[in-house]
Motif scaffolding. Structure first.
Motif, PDB file in Angstrom:
ATOM      1  N   SER A  40      44.129  49.538  33.894  1.00 50.16           N
ATOM      2  CA  SER A  40      44.479  48.361  34.691  1.00 50.16           C
ATOM      3  C   SER A  40      45.611  48.691  35.641  1.00 50.16           C
ATOM      4  O   SER A  40      46.572  49.354  35.268  1.00 50.16           O
ATOM      5  CB  SER A  40      44.890  47.220  33.769  1.00 50.16           C
ATOM      6  OG  SER A  40      45.219  46.075  34.495  1.00 50.16           O
ATOM      7  N   SER A  92      47.204  45.644  41.914  1.00 47.33           N
ATOM      8  CA  SER A  92      45.875  45.053  42.044  1.00 47.33           C
ATOM      9  C   SER A  92      44.846  46.141  41.799  1.00 47.33           C
ATOM     10  O   SER A  92      45.067  47.309  42.046  1.00 47.33           O
ATOM     11  CB  SER A  92      45.682  44.448  43.445  1.00 47.33           C
ATOM     12  OG  SER A  92      45.807  45.445  44.436  1.00 47.33           O
ATOM     13  N   ASP A 151      38.695  36.575  35.892  1.00 47.15           N
ATOM     14  CA  ASP A 151      38.021  37.235  37.008  1.00 47.15           C
ATOM     15  C   ASP A 151      38.894  38.301  37.647  1.00 47.15           C
ATOM     16  O   ASP A 151      38.378  39.246  38.260  1.00 47.15           O
ATOM     17  CB  ASP A 151      37.635  36.203  38.077  1.00 47.15           C
ATOM     18  CG  ASP A 151      36.490  35.298  37.630  1.00 47.15           C
ATOM     19  OD1 ASP A 151      36.332  34.228  38.240  1.00 47.15           O
ATOM     20  OD2 ASP A 151      35.777  35.667  36.663  1.00 47.15           O
ATOM     21  N   ARG A 152      40.212  38.191  37.480  1.00 46.54           N
ATOM     22  CA  ARG A 152      41.143  39.117  38.114  1.00 46.54           C
ATOM     23  C   ARG A 152      41.630  40.216  37.186  1.00 46.54           C
ATOM     24  O   ARG A 152      42.209  41.195  37.641  1.00 46.54           O
ATOM     25  CB  ARG A 152      42.342  38.348  38.674  1.00 46.54           C
ATOM     26  CG  ARG A 152      42.009  37.575  39.934  1.00 46.54           C
ATOM     27  CD  ARG A 152      43.058  36.527  40.275  1.00 46.54           C
ATOM     28  NE  ARG A 152      42.784  35.938  41.587  1.00 46.54           N
ATOM     29  CZ  ARG A 152      41.847  35.011  41.788  1.00 46.54           C
ATOM     30  NH1 ARG A 152      41.131  34.563  40.772  1.00 46.54           N
ATOM     31  NH2 ARG A 152      41.651  34.541  43.016  1.00 46.54           N
ATOM     32  N   ASN A 153      41.428  40.045  35.902  1.00 46.14           N
ATOM     33  CA  ASN A 153      41.927  41.031  34.940  1.00 46.14           C
ATOM     34  C   ASN A 153      40.861  41.258  33.874  1.00 46.14           C
ATOM     35  O   ASN A 153      40.655  40.423  32.992  1.00 46.14           O
ATOM     36  CB  ASN A 153      43.236  40.551  34.299  1.00 46.14           C
ATOM     37  CG  ASN A 153      43.886  41.623  33.435  1.00 46.14           C
ATOM     38  OD1 ASN A 153      43.319  42.047  32.436  1.00 46.14           O
ATOM     39  ND2 ASN A 153      45.081  42.050  33.804  1.00 46.14           N
ATOM     40  N   TYR A 166      50.907  39.141  40.422  1.00 45.91           N
ATOM     41  CA  TYR A 166      49.927  38.976  41.497  1.00 45.91           C
ATOM     42  C   TYR A 166      48.660  38.295  40.983  1.00 45.91           C
ATOM     43  O   TYR A 166      48.127  37.362  41.607  1.00 45.91           O
ATOM     44  CB  TYR A 166      49.580  40.341  42.101  1.00 45.91           C
ATOM     45  CG  TYR A 166      48.507  40.299  43.160  1.00 45.91           C
ATOM     46  CD1 TYR A 166      47.184  40.585  42.840  1.00 45.91           C
ATOM     47  CD2 TYR A 166      48.812  39.991  44.480  1.00 45.91           C
ATOM     48  CE1 TYR A 166      46.190  40.538  43.803  1.00 45.91           C
ATOM     49  CE2 TYR A 166      47.833  39.941  45.451  1.00 45.91           C
ATOM     50  CZ  TYR A 166      46.525  40.223  45.103  1.00 45.91           C
ATOM     51  OH  TYR A 166      45.542  40.174  46.064  1.00 45.91           O
ATOM     52  N   GLU A 167      48.158  38.723  39.840  1.00 44.42           N
ATOM     53  CA  GLU A 167      46.945  38.151  39.268  1.00 44.42           C
ATOM     54  C   GLU A 167      47.155  36.694  38.881  1.00 44.42           C
ATOM     55  O   GLU A 167      46.293  35.830  39.118  1.00 44.42           O
ATOM     56  CB  GLU A 167      46.506  38.966  38.050  1.00 44.42           C
ATOM     57  CG  GLU A 167      46.081  40.394  38.389  1.00 44.42           C
ATOM     58  CD  GLU A 167      46.001  41.302  37.187  1.00 44.42           C
ATOM     59  OE1 GLU A 167      46.644  40.981  36.165  1.00 44.42           O
ATOM     60  OE2 GLU A 167      45.306  42.322  37.260  1.00 44.42           O
ATOM     61  N   GLU A 175      47.586  34.452  42.089  1.00 47.25           N
ATOM     62  CA  GLU A 175      46.324  34.276  42.802  1.00 47.25           C
ATOM     63  C   GLU A 175      45.372  33.362  42.033  1.00 47.25           C
ATOM     64  O   GLU A 175      44.655  32.549  42.638  1.00 47.25           O
ATOM     65  CB  GLU A 175      45.679  35.642  43.053  1.00 47.25           C
ATOM     66  CG  GLU A 175      46.365  36.469  44.118  1.00 47.25           C
ATOM     67  CD  GLU A 175      46.331  35.822  45.478  1.00 47.25           C
ATOM     68  OE1 GLU A 175      47.422  35.541  46.015  1.00 47.25           O
ATOM     69  OE2 GLU A 175      45.222  35.581  45.985  1.00 47.25           O
ATOM     70  N   ALA A 176      45.349  33.494  40.717  1.00 44.67           N
ATOM     71  CA  ALA A 176      44.502  32.617  39.891  1.00 44.67           C
ATOM     72  C   ALA A 176      44.956  31.168  40.010  1.00 44.67           C
ATOM     73  O   ALA A 176      44.137  30.243  40.117  1.00 44.67           O
ATOM     74  CB  ALA A 176      44.546  33.069  38.436  1.00 44.67           C
ATOM     75  N   LEU A 230      41.806  33.710  36.057  1.00 43.36           N
ATOM     76  CA  LEU A 230      42.584  34.861  35.604  1.00 43.36           C
ATOM     77  C   LEU A 230      41.675  35.925  35.003  1.00 43.36           C
ATOM     78  O   LEU A 230      41.879  37.128  35.217  1.00 43.36           O
ATOM     79  CB  LEU A 230      43.635  34.420  34.585  1.00 43.36           C
ATOM     80  CG  LEU A 230      44.588  35.505  34.089  1.00 43.36           C
ATOM     81  CD1 LEU A 230      45.319  36.175  35.254  1.00 43.36           C
ATOM     82  CD2 LEU A 230      45.590  34.936  33.096  1.00 43.36           C
ATOM     83  N   GLU A 275      43.975  29.748  43.448  1.00 41.03           N
ATOM     84  CA  GLU A 275      42.563  29.378  43.494  1.00 41.03           C
ATOM     85  C   GLU A 275      42.310  28.058  42.782  1.00 41.03           C
ATOM     86  O   GLU A 275      41.553  27.202  43.256  1.00 41.03           O
ATOM     87  CB  GLU A 275      41.719  30.483  42.844  1.00 41.03           C
ATOM     88  CG  GLU A 275      40.236  30.169  42.789  1.00 41.03           C
ATOM     89  CD  GLU A 275      39.451  31.232  42.031  1.00 41.03           C
ATOM     90  OE1 GLU A 275      38.506  30.852  41.303  1.00 41.03           O
ATOM     91  OE2 GLU A 275      39.774  32.423  42.163  1.00 41.03           O
TER      92      GLU A 275
END
Length: 501
Positions: free
Chosen positions: A102, A106, A438-440, A377-378, A381-382, A436, A385
């Motif tokens: 990970s 990003s 979807d991003r991690n 950042y994750e 952004e979550a 979240l 959205e």
């Protein structure tokens, strides 16, 4: 008779290894200087070496003047070239593997592991066992079954470079003499659905003579809970000869009480400090705090005082310059082509004879109590959205792990101060959790594997964060309340009625 021979041989090997290890423990500083010299010499004709004038590096000071501190994003353009099939970029030739992990800002990271680097990953884990055997004066566990809870050993390829998670890569190098007693089966290890995988592991192991179990704490807990559910027995009752647990990846201490409850008896614990970038340290005395720093394992270390991290030109200290009980950002230069690379971990020396460390934190705020490494950042952004879909407004929030809830699975707790509440908080939380995930991918794995339940939102009354800042003397100026934490220091302030009154 065979069992006696096996454990006697293991004890002999361990005694010999520990004796030879005394040299590297005593010569740590000179070994570090030799390591850097050899790394620079080996890589002087690479693209990175030519670009940074390796030909004229004669000392540590020369190296520090020519090679700047970097993180993954700084090296990413070099790694992209390697991914496209180019050779001699960061290290001679091409990597033996890419360890996929990970990212810290990003996306995913692709950490190169060279042909020279992979043996150190394997030998360090073996060395930890040798120290344990020599100290314990017994090696009964070699006669039982051993389990390594890990990712799938199946690897993909990037321009013919095998790529996968570190644990899956290491699986291909486990010594043959351990394979016979090793569980789970390869078919089970390749199962990608963790819930199905853990059920199969329980099925394969519950009637075996398990003597050594290895894995990161959250996976171990899930495995032990499933065993207890299936059998109605504590782990030590089920596996009376279980002697040793080897763990790493995340801090063990928050899990210790729960582990002790599940075990129901004494089991020795060895903690280790491995990463895709290298294997840095292990507990060479299972009865004492602290991990032995591996100073002759193909890695040159530098240490940045924590208070220097915000400076444009931070001090880059070497092993002979460190002080005890001080937090340092760990910087590594490796035989896989990572140069002055900041891995994001903070370490604190608790001994110089030998050099022993504890991992004291991270250089940036994050949440990774379960190995997920969720970053700001994750999270932001979550949340962004989610807020686009709901007529809500947030003044401040803080995310912390809840490792030991009163009921149910662990979870991420979001402590939120709403300026305007969403009309449906349950739906809001569900959407936020999905965003979240979807991003991690690691967080998604934990939810899918029933290791974590979806996030829980705790609403705070208006002014809560302002009140917290006042009580901490951090109101105004450049003070900011961290939006992520890997502990509950801030969360408990809000959830403990005696604190918030």
């Amino acid at each position: 008779m065979l069992n006696f021979i096996k454990k006697s041989v293991a004890q002999l090997w361990a005694k010999q290894y520990v004796k030879t290890s005394e040299k590297f423990i005593q010569n740590a500083i000179s070994d570090q200087e030799k390591t850097l010299h050899n790394l620079v010499k080996k890589a002087k004709h690479t693209h990175f070496g030519r670009e940074h004038d390796f030909e004229n590096i004669r000392s540590i000071r020369d190296f520090q003047m020519r090679v700047p501190l970097v993180d993954y994003e700084d090296l990413k353009h070099y790694i992209e070239r390697i991914k496209q099939g180019e050779s001699d970029i960061l290290w001679p030739g091409k990597p033996e593997y890419f360890a996929k992990t990970s990212g810290t800002t990003s996306g995913s990271k692709y950490i190169p592991i060279s042909k020279e680097g992979i043996p150190y990953q394997i030998n360090a884990a073996k060395s930890a066992l040798f120290f344990y055997i020599n100290q314990k004066k017994e090696a009964d566990f070699v006669n039982g079954k051993m389990i390594f809870l890990q990712g799938s050993p199946e690897l993909s390829h990037l321009h013919a470079i095998p790529t996968g998670r570190l644990s899956g890569i290491v699986d291909h190098h486990i010594p043959k003499y351990l394979q016979k007693n090793r569980l789970p089966s390869r078919d089970t290890n390749t199962i990608t659905d963790w819930e199905i995988k853990i059920s199969k592991i329980v099925e394969e192991t519950q009637k075996e003579n398990m003597t050594l179990i290895s894995g990161i704490p959250p996976w171990l807990i899930m495995y032990f809970e499933k065993l207890t559910e299936e059998t109605g027995k504590k782990i030590k009752e089920l596996f009376p000869h279980l002697q040793l647990i080897v763990t790493g990846g995340v801090n063990y201490e928050p899990y210790r009480d729960k582990m002790n409850t599940l075990l129901g008896g004494d089991v020795d614990i060895i903690q280790t400090f491995p990463a895709s970038e290298g294997f840095f340290a292990y507990q060479n005395n299972y009865k004492e705090e602290g991990l032995l720093l591996l100073t002759n394992h193909g890695i040159f270390y530098e240490f940045i005082p924590y208070e220097d991290l915000s400076q444009e030109m931070p001090r880059r200290l070497t092993l002979d310059q460190i002080e005890l009980h001080t937090d340092y950002a760990l910087v590594i230069t490796t035989n896989s082509g990572l140069w002055a690379y900041m891995i994001g971990d903070l370490v604190r020396f608790i001994s110089k004879q030998p050099y022993k460390i504890i991992v004291s934190g991270r250089t940036k705020h994050y949440t990774s109590a379960f190995g997920e490494h969720v970053i700001a950042y994750e999270v932001e952004e979550a949340l962004k959205e989610t807020l686009l879909k709901y007529p809500a407004q947030i003044s401040e929030f803080h995310l912390a792990p809840q490792v030991s809830p009163t009921n149910g699975l662990p979870y991420h707790e979001w402590l939120i101060e709403f300026e305007k509440e969403p009309s449906d908080l349950y739906s809001f939380a569900k959407t936020l959790d999905r965003a979240l995930r979807d991003r991690n991918t690691y967080y998604d794995d934990l939810i899918m594997g029933n290791i974590l339940q979806p996030l829980v939102i705790t609403q705070l009354k208006r002014g809560s964060f302002l009140h917290y800042a006042k009580t901490q003397g951090k109101l105004g100026g450049q003070n900011k309340i961290p939006r992520l934490a890997n502990n509950r220091d801030i969360a408990d302030f809000f959830t403990n009625p005696t604190q918030t009154s």
